[in-house]
Design an enzyme around this catalytic site. Sequence first.
Site, mmCIF file in Angstrom:
data_model
loop_
_atom_site.group_PDB
_atom_site.id
_atom_site.type_symbol
_atom_site.label_atom_id
_atom_site.label_comp_id
_atom_site.label_asym_id
_atom_site.label_seq_id
_atom_site.Cartn_x
_atom_site.Cartn_y
_atom_site.Cartn_z
ATOM 1 N N CYS A 98 9.477 12.286 6.293
ATOM 2 C CA CYS A 98 9.146 11.913 4.919
ATOM 3 C C CYS A 98 7.814 11.171 4.863
ATOM 4 O O CYS A 98 7.632 10.155 5.544
ATOM 5 C CB CYS A 98 10.245 11.045 4.318
ATOM 6 N N ARG A 224 9.363 24.591 -0.566
ATOM 7 C CA ARG A 224 8.935 24.843 -1.945
ATOM 8 C C ARG A 224 8.804 26.330 -2.245
ATOM 9 O O ARG A 224 9.010 26.753 -3.387
ATOM 10 C CB ARG A 224 7.604 24.126 -2.192
#
Length: 310
Positions: A98, A224
């Site tokens: 992250c 994505r």
Amino acid sequence: MKLILAPMEGLTDPIMRDVLTHVGSFDWCVTEFIRVTDSVLPEHVYDSYCPELKNNGKTSAGTPVHVQFLGNNPDMLAANAVRAVELGAPAIDLNFGCPAKTVNRHRGGSVLLDEPDVVHLLVKAVRDAVPQHIPVSAKMRLGYLDENHTLENAHAIEDAGASWLTVHARTKADGYTPPAYWEKILPIVEALNINIIANGEIWNTQHAKRCLEQSGCHDLMLGRGAVTTPDLSLCIRQNREDAVLSWQDLLELQIRFLNGPSKTEIGMVGRYKQWLGMMTKAYPEAKLLWDEVKRIKDLNEVIQKLHNFL
């Protein structure tokens, strides 16, 4: 070849996982990261992040859902992993990728890649705590601000007992700016004995082919690209450049999404608009639909618009 739906905070939530595994071809998916600090989280937190635990750890389509944790406390990560397994988690994943500033500032996610010893400690703590038949894996970037510890981190994760490692082919400093450096995964594949899964900037079948060739990996994690083009996994498996799903199919998926469980109506409408905005990059029809719904705040009105298009 295994295809995995990536964990993406605020994007691949339970509703999106239900939709994408309903139509796609994924071997498993991973929850958004669950932040662990200094306690064993209550069951309602697990219900929120991974309601699939009440369905034998699978989506309604039967796709396994692995639970991902993020944190720096080995004892609490281990205790929460045990709890997740008790609740039905089929596998545990640890987040070392992250790039969010808030997360990194609290010593979580990719910032830990500057501390390979800590990465090893955290993975080993979880591996030692959960039953041996439960896989423990990790997801990392190439590094935090640089790539000085790439192989060191990969070895640390393997030596700690991880079953496999997913590598996002950019550093934290790279963020999500193209390109992804798939070729930089190859040294990890060559150095480790566990399976390496490649991730980053896979938007179509050609990207998937080039990623496999350059990384030396056999398996891919789709992020994505899979949200923007919901049939991406089908296209890759069928080696197709053209779409598998029609726009009518995609409208039905969007209606399924909007009829999913949500805490608030405005939250659901917002989530849908986020998804539709992403799909405008791939579908001309999505741009037309966006113009129709972008100012609507009422959930039922949005759903009716979709039925009208359908």
